[in-house]
Design an enzyme around this catalytic site. Structure first.
Site, PDB file in Angstrom:
ATOM      1  CG  PHE A   1      -1.688   1.559   9.989  1.00  0.00           C
ATOM      2  CD1 PHE A   1      -2.734   2.435  10.229  1.00  0.00           C
ATOM      3  CD2 PHE A   1      -1.414   1.201   8.664  1.00  0.00           C
ATOM      4  CE1 PHE A   1      -3.492   2.954   9.187  1.00  0.00           C
ATOM      5  CE2 PHE A   1      -2.162   1.712   7.625  1.00  0.00           C
ATOM      6  CZ  PHE A   1      -3.204   2.588   7.880  1.00  0.00           C
ATOM      7  CG  ASN A   2       0.356  -2.756   7.650  1.00  0.00           C
ATOM      8  OD1 ASN A   2      -0.090  -1.701   7.185  1.00  0.00           O
ATOM      9  ND2 ASN A   2       1.576  -3.195   7.362  1.00  0.00           N
TER      10      ASN A   2
ATOM     11  CB  THR B   1       4.614  -4.275   2.934  1.00  0.00           C
ATOM     12  OG1 THR B   1       4.262  -3.783   1.632  1.00  0.00           O
ATOM     13  CG2 THR B   1       5.775  -5.247   2.816  1.00  0.00           C
TER      14      THR B   1
ATOM     15  CG  HIS C   1       7.398   0.264   9.926  1.00  0.00           C
ATOM     16  ND1 HIS C   1       7.516  -0.014  11.275  1.00  0.00           N
ATOM     17  CD2 HIS C   1       7.073   1.579   9.847  1.00  0.00           C
ATOM     18  CE1 HIS C   1       7.282   1.070  11.978  1.00  0.00           C
ATOM     19  NE2 HIS C   1       7.000   2.062  11.142  1.00  0.00           N
ATOM     20  CG  ASP C   2       6.048  -1.656   4.690  1.00  0.00           C
ATOM     21  OD1 ASP C   2       5.630  -2.199   5.733  1.00  0.00           O
ATOM     22  OD2 ASP C   2       5.408  -0.774   4.094  1.00  0.00           O
TER      23      ASP C   2
ATOM     24  CG  ASP D   1      -0.262  -0.041   2.545  1.00  0.00           C
ATOM     25  OD1 ASP D   1       0.907  -0.484   2.607  1.00  0.00           O
ATOM     26  OD2 ASP D   1      -0.870   0.399   3.544  1.00  0.00           O
TER      27      ASP D   1
ATOM     28  CG  ASP E   1       4.029  -0.023   1.662  1.00  0.00           C
ATOM     29  OD1 ASP E   1       3.480  -1.120   1.836  1.00  0.00           O
ATOM     30  OD2 ASP E   1       3.832   0.963   2.390  1.00  0.00           O
TER      31      ASP E   1
ATOM     32  CG  ASN F   1       0.754   3.191   4.295  1.00  0.00           C
ATOM     33  OD1 ASN F   1       0.567   3.177   5.498  1.00  0.00           O
ATOM     34  ND2 ASN F   1       1.738   2.523   3.717  1.00  0.00           N
TER      35      ASN F   1
END
Length: 311
Positions: A165-166, A124, A240-241, A10, A15, A39
């Protein structure tokens, strides 16, 4: 032999960087890119994936849009983190090609059927598209080698006190994925918050003389602004991703444990919490490898080497 993967994302600054890292390494073969709402809205994340692939000159990769909202609730977006476009900061080209005329889960199913070996799924963003794939095509589970995802936490959340979040965006989809029986590697906040990019690292990337590295430096300079809030206690911005791609490329950079992870789908207080049984209290069989630590300097070196490949 290259490892076949499908990116479900996203974009989103991190990402986009994960996609750039994946496509820099011939040991990974990206079969398709699918987009989830998260996102930003589905239309914007799709456009961003097409823009990044256009920048990279990889218009040969098929792209498909996924669900516009979570399975059982309304969409929540993170425009306060990623901006109005979802990729605010760099000047990116307009897409030079279009998405294929099929939903994300159908494109994934097509690629799974066609692959000579099981495929690794790398989501992701929220797990809506993956859950729909598993629900609509259960016969294809043996065609999936593993799911290496960014999401969740063994500790505290970042969107609510309990939830990352995800997972919070679509906890019902996450529950389907974590109960699927498919091997899972969970890159949660415990490890991604250690994969921080500091100001000196951004300058190192800025010094790499190619347009992709300059784009990544622009992405990072925008992304770091949100994470400068003292409440986070960060020295830089957590990527993160890209941890998913780094684990596929250099798993020796990481430490983790095999344990059972359950998803909270109903509590108004802890909705989206990943309940990680680190000490085997429940006696339930492990369903995920939960990553808990990363060699930060090794991670940054891998990112820099990835960007040098675009020279």
């Amino acid at each position: 032999m290259s490892l076949p993967i499908i990116l479900d994302c996203d974009p989103g600054h991190d990402d986009a960087i994960a996609m750039i890292m994946a496509l820099a390494h011939p040991q990974l073969k990206v079969l398709a890119v699918t987009t989830s709402a998260g996102n930003q809205t589905q239309a914007k994340t799709l456009n961003n994936a097409l823009r990044i692939l256009t920048l990279l000159g990889r218009t040969d990769i098929e792209v498909a849009a996924g669900a516009s909202k979570p399975l059982n609730r309304e969409l929540i977006i993170a425009d306060n983190v990623h901006g109005e476009s979802g990729l605010d900061g760099p000047k990116l080209p307009d897409p030079s090609f279009a998405a294929v005329n099929m939903p994300a889960w159908e494109l994934m199913a097509t690629k799974l059927r066609a692959s000579a070996v099981p495929v690794t799924l790398v989501p992701t963003g929220p797990l809506t598209n993956i859950a729909l794939l598993l629900t609509l095509y259960p016969e294809l589970k043996p065609n999936i080698a593993q799911i290496v995802l960014m999401g969740g936490a063994a500790g505290v959340g970042n969107w609510t006190p309990a939830a990352e979040f995800n997972i919070y965006v679509d906890p019902h989809a996450a529950d389907i994925v974590f109960t699927s029986g498919i091997p899972i590697v969970m890159c949660g906040l415990d490890v991604t918050h250690q994969a921080q990019i500091l100001d000196a690292d951004v300058q190192r990337i800025r010094a790499i003389d190619n347009k992709v590295a300059q784009c990544v430096a622009d992405l990072l300079e925008f992304f770091v602004v949100y994470h400068k809030d003292p409440k986070w206690g960060f020295d830089g911005a957590p990527l993160h991703d890209p941890c998913t791609i780094a684990w596929l490329l250099e798993p020796q950079l990481f430490q983790g444990i095999d344990c059972h992870v359950a998803i909270e789908t109903s509590s108004p207080l802890t909705l989206g919490m990943t309940v990680v049984d680190r000490f085997q209290i429940t006696g339930r069989k492990a369903n995920a490898k939960v990553l808990l630590a990363v060699d930060r300097l090794g991670f940054v070196d891998l990112l820099a080497r990835s960007l040098l490949a675009y020279g």
